[in-house]
Motif scaffolding. Sequence first.
Motif, PDB file in Angstrom:
ATOM      1  N   GLY A 154      -0.540   7.807  -3.173  1.00 17.57           N
ATOM      2  CA  GLY A 154      -1.688   7.012  -3.674  1.00 17.57           C
ATOM      3  C   GLY A 154      -2.651   7.662  -4.779  1.00 17.57           C
ATOM      4  O   GLY A 154      -2.224   8.781  -4.981  1.00 17.57           O
TER       5      GLY A 154
ATOM      6  N   ARG B  19       0.812  -1.190   0.110  1.00 20.58           N
ATOM      7  CA  ARG B  19      -0.126  -0.094   0.033  1.00 20.58           C
ATOM      8  C   ARG B  19       0.821   1.236  -0.083  1.00 20.58           C
ATOM      9  O   ARG B  19       2.051   1.264   0.680  1.00 20.58           O
ATOM     10  CB  ARG B  19      -1.011  -0.046   1.185  1.00 20.58           C
ATOM     11  CG  ARG B  19      -2.012  -1.004   1.155  1.00 20.58           C
ATOM     12  CD  ARG B  19      -2.825  -1.038   2.476  1.00 20.58           C
ATOM     13  NE  ARG B  19      -3.851  -2.194   2.289  1.00 20.58           N
ATOM     14  CZ  ARG B  19      -5.030  -2.560   3.043  1.00 20.58           C
ATOM     15  NH1 ARG B  19      -4.892  -1.903   4.162  1.00 20.58           N
ATOM     16  NH2 ARG B  19      -5.573  -3.579   2.919  1.00 20.58           N
ATOM     17  N   PRO B  20       0.488   2.197  -0.626  1.00 17.16           N
ATOM     18  CA  PRO B  20      -0.830   2.512  -1.205  1.00 17.16           C
ATOM     19  C   PRO B  20      -0.884   1.787  -2.795  1.00 17.16           C
ATOM     20  O   PRO B  20      -1.999   2.225  -3.615  1.00 17.16           O
ATOM     21  CB  PRO B  20      -1.039   3.967  -1.430  1.00 17.16           C
ATOM     22  CG  PRO B  20       0.375   4.425  -1.629  1.00 17.16           C
ATOM     23  CD  PRO B  20       1.009   3.411  -0.820  1.00 17.16           C
TER      24      PRO B  20
ATOM     25  N   LEU C  93      -4.232   0.137  -3.487  1.00 18.12           N
ATOM     26  CA  LEU C  93      -5.487   0.674  -3.128  1.00 18.12           C
ATOM     27  C   LEU C  93      -5.755   1.519  -3.915  1.00 18.12           C
ATOM     28  O   LEU C  93      -4.987   2.608  -4.438  1.00 18.12           O
ATOM     29  CB  LEU C  93      -5.391   1.582  -1.762  1.00 18.12           C
ATOM     30  CG  LEU C  93      -5.133   0.664  -0.539  1.00 18.12           C
ATOM     31  CD1 LEU C  93      -4.780   1.799   0.730  1.00 18.12           C
ATOM     32  CD2 LEU C  93      -6.270  -0.019  -0.107  1.00 18.12           C
TER      33      LEU C  93
ATOM     34  N   LEU D 148      -2.104   7.893   1.382  1.00 19.53           N
ATOM     35  CA  LEU D 148      -3.074   6.876   0.876  1.00 19.53           C
ATOM     36  C   LEU D 148      -3.812   7.645  -0.065  1.00 19.53           C
ATOM     37  O   LEU D 148      -3.907   8.766  -0.290  1.00 19.53           O
ATOM     38  CB  LEU D 148      -3.908   6.400   2.147  1.00 19.53           C
ATOM     39  CG  LEU D 148      -3.260   5.690   3.150  1.00 19.53           C
ATOM     40  CD1 LEU D 148      -4.246   5.029   4.315  1.00 19.53           C
ATOM     41  CD2 LEU D 148      -2.447   4.492   2.474  1.00 19.53           C
TER      42      LEU D 148
END
Length: 461
Positions: A401, A33-34, A37, A418
Motif C-alpha cells: 500500500g 486492497r491495498p 486504500l 496495508l
Amino acid sequence: MVRMGVTGRVGRFCGDFMLVGIALAGGRGVRARPLTLESPGHIRSKAAVSFLGRPLIEWLVRAFRAQGITSFHMAANGRENRYQVKEAVGYGERFGVSVRYSRPRSDRLNTGSGQATLAILDEHDLRGHAVVFPTDSLFELDLAALAREHVASGAVVTVGTVYRTAEQVAGTYGTLVADESGRIERFVEKPGIETVASMFADLSRVPINAGLYVIDCARLRGLGATPELAALARHGLDWGGDLLPWLVAHGHLVRCAPIAKAGDLGNPRDYLLTMAEAMAGGHPSLELPRAPVIHPSTLARRDEVSGLTLAEKLAGGLVHIGPGAWIGRDVEIGPGVVLRDSYVGDEADLHSWCRLERVACLDGAIIGPGARLSDTHVGLMGQVESSLRRPTVIDGFSALGHEARVMEGARLSGVIALPGEIVEAGLLQPPASPASPASSASSTSPTSSTSPTSSGSSSRS
C-alpha cells in the motif's frame, strides 16, 4: 450517446436508436486492497485506482468514447465512489462527452448493482438502449456490432461473455447455459469441476459473465416497476446473482454474446496480470505504444552512483529496459537496473542493480539496490529497502500500500502490506486466512495487519 446503424455509423436500423453508457461505481473495494486504500480507513474507489498513470474510469470513458458513446451516467454509491469519480472525469468536457451522476440521496436505497441500474434509469429518464459496465474492468469488444445484435434479437438484456477454461471456472466463476440462438436458459453459480465437465463439450471454452450488458432501458424500467421485482430490489438486487436469474426465470429474453476480452482489475493479482497484458498490446482499445515509453526528463536524469544520464547508461548497455516498460517523469535509475513489462510512476527511484518484472511502481516509490521484484504492486511513496549484500525479494502477486515500507533482506510472496505498514525482514508467505497471521515475519502498524492477496472470486465488492 451514439446513433447506431447497420454499419455502426449514423444510419438506420429499424429506425435510429440511441446508446448511452451506464457505469457502476459501487462497493468498498475489499478484494482490491491495498490498491483501494489511501490510508487505513480512507477508501479509494475502484474506479479511481491508478492504472498506468490514469484513474481507471478515465481509461474506460476514453475507450467507450472511441466507440461512439458520448453520454455517460454514473451510478455511484457512497461518498468515495461518487466524488472520486467526479474528481477524475468531472462532467466529461475534457473528453468530449457528457457525464451525469446518480443523486446522493439514492445511496440509502441502494441494495446492489441491479437496483442501482434500475434507479438511474428512472432518475435520468433513460428510455433507449444502454451499455452497462463495471468500473473495475477493461473490455475489448465491437460495441456497435453487439448493440445491433441486441436490438435485432429483441432481448431485454444481452450479456457480454468471455471464455475461461474449466479449471479456471470450477469453484471460482459462475457460468451459464444457452440454446443455439444465444438465449440463456439458466445460470450455474461456481460449479465444481465435475459439473463443468458435464455441461460443456469444449472445456477450454467455458462461458462466464463479463459483467457488461446491453439493455433495453424502457422495457427494463417497466419490469422494475412490477410489484415482484420492486420488492426484490428493496431487499437486494445484484445483476449477476439476482436480476438476471429473475429475468430468465420469468421468461424474459436474456441473451449472451461473446466479446473479445475482459480484463479484471478487482484484486491485486488480476490487476497485475491485466496491466502486463495491456502493456504487451493485449488491450488495443487503450492505444498504448508498443515500444518502451520513457519521459525525456528521466532520460536526462543522472543517478548518484555513476553520474551518467539514463540515456548514456542505455547507450552503454549499463541499464536494460525491455518491451512493455512505461517510465514517468524525473525517475532516477541507477546502473545495472533491469526493467521489463513494468510501469514506473513519476519521481520514483530505482537504485543500482534492482530488477523489476511485471511490476506497478507508483509515484515516489523507492526500490533499493539489488532488490528483485516480480508480479508486485508498490503504492505511492512505497519503500523497498535492500542492499547488494542482503537483497529484498518480493513476488507472487504481492501488493504494498501507499507509504508501506519493506525492510532490507525481506522475502515476500503473495503478501499484502496495508498503507503505512512496516514489514520486517524474514520469509513471509500469505497465511491461510486473514485471521491467521504468518509467524515467520513481523509487521508494524497501529491500525492494520499483513494479509494474503485474495483472487479469482467472481463476486465484486
